[in-house]
Design an enzyme around this catalytic site. Structure first.
Site, mmCIF file in Angstrom:
data_model
loop_
_atom_site.group_PDB
_atom_site.id
_atom_site.type_symbol
_atom_site.label_atom_id
_atom_site.label_comp_id
_atom_site.label_asym_id
_atom_site.label_seq_id
_atom_site.Cartn_x
_atom_site.Cartn_y
_atom_site.Cartn_z
ATOM 1 N N HIS A 216 0.825 -1.164 -0.143
ATOM 2 C CA HIS A 216 0.113 -0.205 -0.046
ATOM 3 C C HIS A 216 0.958 1.121 0.088
ATOM 4 C CE1 HIS A 216 -3.274 2.541 1.846
ATOM 5 N NE2 HIS A 216 -3.761 2.022 0.794
ATOM 6 N N ASP A 223 16.757 10.583 -8.223
ATOM 7 C CA ASP A 223 18.462 10.694 -8.223
ATOM 8 C C ASP A 223 18.975 10.534 -6.808
ATOM 9 O OD1 ASP A 223 18.314 11.410 -10.599
ATOM 10 O OD2 ASP A 223 18.579 13.317 -10.586
ATOM 11 N N HIS A 390 -8.908 11.106 2.431
ATOM 12 C CA HIS A 390 -7.928 10.201 2.438
ATOM 13 C C HIS A 390 -6.592 10.539 3.021
ATOM 14 C CE1 HIS A 390 -5.796 7.130 -0.089
ATOM 15 N NE2 HIS A 390 -6.570 6.433 0.344
ATOM 16 N N ASP A 397 0.099 16.303 21.090
ATOM 17 C CA ASP A 397 0.959 17.186 22.062
ATOM 18 C C ASP A 397 2.110 18.029 21.464
ATOM 19 O OD1 ASP A 397 -0.920 15.947 23.817
ATOM 20 O OD2 ASP A 397 0.855 14.785 24.936
#
Length: 472
Positions: A216, A223, A390, A397
């Protein structure tokens, strides 16, 4: 009559033989879900278990992944050593870093440049621009690559780069990009681009055990000096349905962190091709590019534990003031729910920003089944209305943040190969918090009294879907 008796006998044989195997091999939530399926429909359940039941890659592949990761770490160490840092002072900060290093096997590195891109068109334009300026090599790894407008633009840019003498290599998931593999993939290969499917599916001779165990990751390395990762696939933002526009988040990176992303690509490349790439070409000497301290955190079934899940649960237990999560799919297991509950009992504010509408009907129903329980804990849930959110982010914190490819569900924790960036610097984390605030401004809160008054059929359907949550 005789056939009916034989079929009934066969069903009981399946129950007697398969259920003990499941009980032995799975943790109780997943085991109970599989047992329910097989008890209700033994033959259908057995077929589903054969196809989807195994949640680990073959031992040989796991061992080979581990060996390659260690070898690449040794190759990178002489060049990365001077950039490796303990990103936070104090016992708590050092403990967080030690945990993330132990689980993800990569250290935090300083002197990086981090740019956040929340617009799909801009992200693709930047990627294409960098491909057009590539001199040595271009590496891309994506879960979904479609032969649409965006897919064609990126494909054409890679072909042109190959014609200029740039070494171009592409990995795409065999399931997520199956249509592209049947269409434009041959054009890339004809131009000289090295291209391979990841985890190809063969029901009769599978190279792995579970056909929905996927890569996924989303990754571009150019480079060995510029990299991209995040939630964006190579696909138009109205992917899947014209009614939902996908809202993604990508990061453009420069500095020593690029070596870690390159190492992930090389490991996955070797897993599919058994070929080792030229290290001098892939690992140019890193140069300081900015002030940010970052750490790459790969995860998935090539690790011996659900390492991302372990990290998130541990960070929730250490949270002191506020946790904000954005994700398209939120299906927590019991340990994650307990960490959230304990954080709330300690007075930590927890905010979830989730999409109002989803592209996954069953997953969305299972997700909604948790809302009531979370609202009873005083977790704040906001539903994003401008499309399918998505973007996958977590901030805690102003001292810890995760951004990357992983959803907050069992599939991402246990089944998929994922990668996330860990952010430590307060200014960098603030960029993620500001992005989360943008999503909040396009979302509305849901409340317990309203949510509990929905119709019987909605809650009943969600309850049924929740039974499958451990398998989703």
């Amino acid at each position: 009559m005789q056939f009916s008796v034989l079929y009934l006998f066969a069903e009981w044989i399946v129950r007697i033989l398969v259920i003990p195997v499941i009980a032995y091999r799975y943790r109780p939530p997943s085991a109970l879900a599989w047992i329910a399926v097989i008890s209700f429909q033994p033959m259908i359940g057995l077929a589903l278990y054969i196809i989807f039941g195994e949640n680990r890659l073959p031992r040989r592949r796991i061992a080979e992944h581990a060996r390659r990761r260690r070898a690449l770490q040794l190759d990178m160490w002489p060049m990365l050593q001077k950039y490796c840092v303990d990103p936070q002072s104090g016992i708590d900060g050092q403990s967080k870093h030690q945990l993330s290093v132990q689980l993800g096997e990569m250290p935090a590195v300083a002197n990086n440049d981090f740019q956040l891109i929340d617009d799909t068109s801009e992200a693709i334009d930047r990627i294409i621009q960098d491909i057009n300026e590539a001199k040595v090599c271009v590496h891309l790894l994506f879960y979904i690559w479609r032969d649409d407008e965006i897919g064609r633009r990126v494909t054409d840019a890679i072909i042109e780069a190959e014609k200029r003498g740039v070494e171009c290599r592409v990995l795409v998931d065999a399931v997520g990009s199956r249509r592209f593999l049947k269409s434009r993939a041959k054009d890339l290969q004809a131009a000289g681009v090295e291209m391979f499917p990841i985890l190809p599916v063969n029901l009769f001779r599978r190279r792995f055990h579970r056909i929905d165990m996927r890569n996924h990751r989303k990754l571009v390395v150019i480079d060995g000096k510029i990299a991209y990762t995040g939630s964006q696939n190579i696909v138009n933002p109205d992917y899947g349905t014209k009614k939902l526009i996908w809202h993604d988040l990508m990061m453009r990176l420069q500095g020593p962190i690029v070596m870690q992303l390159q190492a992930v690509f090389l490991t996955d490349w070797y897993a599919e091709t058994n070929a080792e790439l030229e290290k001098a070409e892939c690992f140019p000497t890193p140069e300081a590019a900015g002030e940010e301290t970052l750490q790459l955190f790969p995860s998935g079934p090539t690790y011996h534990t659900m390492n991302l899940h372990r990290l998130i649960v541990a960070m929730l237990y250490q949270a002191r003031k506020k946790v904000t999560i954005t994700t398209p799919y939120f299906i927590p297991d019991e340990s994650l729910l307990q960490a959230i509950e304990v954080a709330r009992l300690r007075g930590v504010q927890i905010i979830l920003v989730l999409p109002e509408k989803s592209d996954q009907i069953l997953v969305s129903a299972a997700q909604r089944s948790f809302y009531g329980q979370l609202l009873e804990m005083d977790v704040e849930i906001y539903l994003f209305t401008k499309g399918l959110l998505h973007s996958k982010t977590l901030t805690i914190d102003k001292t810890f943040a995760l951004v990357g490819t992983s959803n907050m569900d069992i599939r991402s924790f246990a089944l998929n190969l994922e990668m996330n960036l860990i952010l430590f610097d307060e200014e960098t984390i603030q960029k993620i918090s500001d992005q989360q605030q943008k999503y909040l401004e396009s979302a509305y809160p849901i409340h317990l009294n309203h949510w509990g008054n929905r119709g019987f059929f909605k809650t009943f359907g969600e309850a049924i879907a929740r039974l499958m949550a451990p398998l989703l």
